[in-house]
Design a protein around this motif. Structure first.
Motif, PDB file in Angstrom:
ATOM      1  N   ILE A 172      44.032  32.803  33.289  1.00  0.00           N
ATOM      2  CA  ILE A 172      43.060  31.980  33.928  1.00  0.00           C
ATOM      3  C   ILE A 172      42.667  32.274  35.449  1.00  0.00           C
ATOM      4  O   ILE A 172      41.514  31.991  36.021  1.00  0.00           O
ATOM      5  CB  ILE A 172      43.177  30.339  33.622  1.00  0.00           C
ATOM      6  N   LYS A 173      43.747  32.508  36.043  1.00  0.00           N
ATOM      7  CA  LYS A 173      43.130  32.876  37.457  1.00  0.00           C
ATOM      8  C   LYS A 173      44.263  34.183  38.058  1.00  0.00           C
ATOM      9  O   LYS A 173      45.207  34.609  37.376  1.00  0.00           O
ATOM     10  CB  LYS A 173      43.338  31.696  38.514  1.00  0.00           C
ATOM     11  N   GLY A 174      43.839  34.809  39.023  1.00  0.00           N
ATOM     12  CA  GLY A 174      44.571  35.971  39.248  1.00  0.00           C
ATOM     13  C   GLY A 174      43.960  36.780  40.603  1.00  0.00           C
ATOM     14  O   GLY A 174      42.731  36.287  41.102  1.00  0.00           O
ATOM     15  N   ASN A 175      44.617  37.775  41.088  1.00  0.00           N
ATOM     16  CA  ASN A 175      43.985  38.573  42.115  1.00  0.00           C
ATOM     17  C   ASN A 175      44.533  40.012  42.162  1.00  0.00           C
ATOM     18  O   ASN A 175      45.384  40.258  41.429  1.00  0.00           O
ATOM     19  CB  ASN A 175      44.573  37.793  43.506  1.00  0.00           C
TER      20      ASN A 175
ATOM     21  N   LYS B 147      37.160  56.268  40.257  1.00  0.00           N
ATOM     22  CA  LYS B 147      36.428  55.332  39.321  1.00  0.00           C
ATOM     23  C   LYS B 147      37.016  54.339  38.957  1.00  0.00           C
ATOM     24  O   LYS B 147      38.066  54.983  38.028  1.00  0.00           O
ATOM     25  CB  LYS B 147      35.559  56.077  38.537  1.00  0.00           C
ATOM     26  N   CYS B 148      37.294  53.321  39.505  1.00  0.00           N
ATOM     27  CA  CYS B 148      38.411  52.316  38.931  1.00  0.00           C
ATOM     28  C   CYS B 148      37.760  51.234  38.428  1.00  0.00           C
ATOM     29  O   CYS B 148      36.658  50.754  38.637  1.00  0.00           O
ATOM     30  CB  CYS B 148      39.178  51.865  40.159  1.00  0.00           C
ATOM     31  N   GLN B 149      38.594  50.459  37.219  1.00  0.00           N
ATOM     32  CA  GLN B 149      37.906  49.392  36.553  1.00  0.00           C
ATOM     33  C   GLN B 149      38.695  48.153  36.514  1.00  0.00           C
ATOM     34  O   GLN B 149      40.049  48.545  36.098  1.00  0.00           O
ATOM     35  CB  GLN B 149      37.439  49.830  35.222  1.00  0.00           C
ATOM     36  N   TRP B 150      38.376  46.999  36.544  1.00  0.00           N
ATOM     37  CA  TRP B 150      39.443  45.943  36.611  1.00  0.00           C
ATOM     38  C   TRP B 150      38.417  44.913  35.483  1.00  0.00           C
ATOM     39  O   TRP B 150      37.128  44.693  35.849  1.00  0.00           O
ATOM     40  CB  TRP B 150      39.409  45.181  37.916  1.00  0.00           C
ATOM     41  N   SER B 151      39.050  44.571  34.431  1.00  0.00           N
ATOM     42  CA  SER B 151      38.362  44.014  33.744  1.00  0.00           C
ATOM     43  C   SER B 151      38.849  42.582  33.370  1.00  0.00           C
ATOM     44  O   SER B 151      40.220  42.435  33.194  1.00  0.00           O
ATOM     45  CB  SER B 151      38.276  44.593  32.087  1.00  0.00           C
ATOM     46  N   ILE B 152      37.998  41.457  33.424  1.00  0.00           N
ATOM     47  CA  ILE B 152      38.723  39.953  33.399  1.00  0.00           C
ATOM     48  C   ILE B 152      38.211  39.536  32.019  1.00  0.00           C
ATOM     49  O   ILE B 152      37.060  39.524  31.664  1.00  0.00           O
ATOM     50  CB  ILE B 152      38.245  39.020  34.470  1.00  0.00           C
ATOM     51  N   HIS B 153      38.814  39.060  31.091  1.00  0.00           N
ATOM     52  CA  HIS B 153      38.663  38.780  29.999  1.00  0.00           C
ATOM     53  C   HIS B 153      39.383  37.380  29.501  1.00  0.00           C
ATOM     54  O   HIS B 153      40.639  37.450  29.282  1.00  0.00           O
ATOM     55  CB  HIS B 153      39.139  39.683  28.666  1.00  0.00           C
TER      56      HIS B 153
ATOM     57  N   LYS C 237      34.745  33.224  37.776  1.00  0.00           N
ATOM     58  CA  LYS C 237      34.353  33.326  39.270  1.00  0.00           C
ATOM     59  C   LYS C 237      35.072  34.144  40.026  1.00  0.00           C
ATOM     60  O   LYS C 237      36.290  33.978  40.030  1.00  0.00           O
ATOM     61  CB  LYS C 237      34.306  31.827  39.592  1.00  0.00           C
ATOM     62  N   VAL C 238      34.503  35.120  40.930  1.00  0.00           N
ATOM     63  CA  VAL C 238      35.124  35.960  41.696  1.00  0.00           C
ATOM     64  C   VAL C 238      35.116  35.629  43.031  1.00  0.00           C
ATOM     65  O   VAL C 238      33.774  35.495  43.370  1.00  0.00           O
ATOM     66  CB  VAL C 238      34.498  37.475  41.119  1.00  0.00           C
TER      67      VAL C 238
ATOM     68  N   ALA D 221      40.123  37.572  44.498  1.00  0.00           N
ATOM     69  CA  ALA D 221      40.693  36.644  43.629  1.00  0.00           C
ATOM     70  C   ALA D 221      39.640  36.224  42.744  1.00  0.00           C
ATOM     71  O   ALA D 221      38.377  36.051  42.874  1.00  0.00           O
ATOM     72  CB  ALA D 221      41.012  35.345  44.451  1.00  0.00           C
ATOM     73  N   TYR D 222      40.222  35.645  41.448  1.00  0.00           N
ATOM     74  CA  TYR D 222      39.258  35.153  40.529  1.00  0.00           C
ATOM     75  C   TYR D 222      39.867  33.954  39.695  1.00  0.00           C
ATOM     76  O   TYR D 222      41.071  33.739  39.692  1.00  0.00           O
ATOM     77  CB  TYR D 222      38.977  36.151  39.449  1.00  0.00           C
ATOM     78  N   VAL D 223      38.764  33.104  39.099  1.00  0.00           N
ATOM     79  CA  VAL D 223      39.392  31.947  38.544  1.00  0.00           C
ATOM     80  C   VAL D 223      38.623  31.720  37.463  1.00  0.00           C
ATOM     81  O   VAL D 223      37.366  31.838  37.448  1.00  0.00           O
ATOM     82  CB  VAL D 223      39.458  30.666  39.481  1.00  0.00           C
TER      83      VAL D 223
END
Length: 366
Positions: free
Chosen positions: A256-259, A274-280, A288-289, A361-363
């Protein structure tokens, strides 16, 4: 982004032949006076330039420089590209352990040799050749294309790309962006085969032909071999694929949250990424980032756009989702919110001018 960066003229004692541009399809070069002792206080830069669309394959058959744990005295540096840019540095070497073979990410490679005012050794001898097909690839990410892509590939080709992931040895992910190879029963004519290790003796992950893109493939460790073979007739456009080294350059978050941060943050990120970060997150959540820190290469002075290095956010799990924002330079973006339970962040870096990168950071919220 051509035209950026600065060139550094080689410094050399008078009368010492040192450095230069090497533009033949293959050749050899060595430290001054080799196999004798190299001179003190010398700096040489060799720029290797082969035909566009090819890569440079560089190997060392003799190597002996003054040793220092951090290679602070005498050293040899190999750069992926023309500019002496920290993001292009493939490695710094000294002592008696020769550098591994290198394959450049494009058709230019630079080699710098530096000696200080004490302790001379016998130096090095190196060979290079144009490599139109296959090679040894290292790094956090990269791109592979069939020979002559997007033109039709040649008949009777056999190419092997051996990829070694960077850093801590996480698995590699391979994603095909385009694929058109002669089809046939059992892929017996032209094909791409993937192996879960450094050689074709490793377990096979798949064998593909036709015009359907192969599935996303993940290796079990930090080695992956890609083999492309074509027979005596009937070709195709070939393929284009990207690889990512897991961990620093490609991550999927489901908590649910991370960084997370750009590779090597707060040190300079590498070029050619070319880097990818996927939030699922679970259904019903939105992402929310928050941008805690950002320093990327700045905007183009010609267009005013983020044409060089940039970070982009997409609504959903893929780059064809709606664009939520695209940033570069030292911007401080406001927080970004997804419309669905998925959000994708993609970092592109070009061939030169690396910066500190970003921390995010995201939540998840409902």
């Amino acid at each position: 982004s051509p035209g950026k960066g600065t060139s550094h003229p080689p410094l050399c004692p008078p009368g010492i032949k040192c450095g230069g541009v090497l533009s033949a399809p293959s050749g050899n070069f060595s430290s001054p006076n080799f196999p004798g002792l190299y001179p003190y206080e010398t700096e040489c830069t060799w720029l290797i330039v082969v035909a566009e669309g090819s890569s440079v394959l560089l190997s060392f058959n003799h190597f002996e420089l003054e040793y220092h744990a951090a290679c602070a005295y005498d050293y040899l540096q190999v750069y992926n590209g023309a500019t002496r840019d920290r993001g292009n540095l493939l490695g710094t070497f000294c002592g008696r352990s020769p550098p591994p073979p290198f394959s450049s990410a494009w058709h230019v490679m630079a080699v710098v040799f530096r000696s200080d005012r004490h302790v001379a050794k016998h130096g090095f001898a190196a060979a290079y050749r144009k490599d139109a097909c296959g090679g040894q690839l290292t790094g956090l990410s990269g791109e592979i294309t069939s020979p002559r892509y997007p033109e039709s590939y040649p008949n009777d080709a056999e190419c092997r790309w051996s990829i070694v992931g960077a850093g801590g040895g996480g698995p590699l992910t391979l994603v095909f962006a385009d694929f058109q190879v002669e089809g046939g029963q059992g892929c017996g004519f032209d094909y791409v085969a993937l192996f879960d290790g450094p050689t074709a003796a490793a377990p096979r992950l798949g064998r593909y032909c036709g015009s359907t893109r192969p599935p996303r493939t993940v290796s079990s460790a930090r080695h992956l071999l890609i083999l492309f073979k074509s027979d005596f007739n009937i070709g195709g456009r070939g393929f284009k694929a990207h690889f990512y080294s897991a961990g620093e350059c490609q991550e999927v978050f489901t908590t649910i949250k991370g960084n997370f941060s750009s590779p090597r943050y707060p040190n300079f990120y590498p070029n050619n990424l070319k880097c990818q970060w996927s939030i699922h997150l679970p259904p019903g959540y939105r992402v929310k980032v928050f941008f805690l820190d950002m320093e990327l290469e700045g905007r183009s002075s010609l267009t005013g756009g983020c044409d060089y290095d940039h970070l982009a956010a997409f609504d959903g799990g893929a780059e064809n989702g709606s664009l939520l924002g695209r940033w570069c330079g030292r911007e401080s973006p406001v927080p970004v919110m997804s419309h669905s339970n998925q959000l994708l962040l993609v970092l592109h870096t070009d061939r030169n001018t690396a910066k500190r990168g970003f921390s995010i950071a995201y939540v998840g919220g409902k």
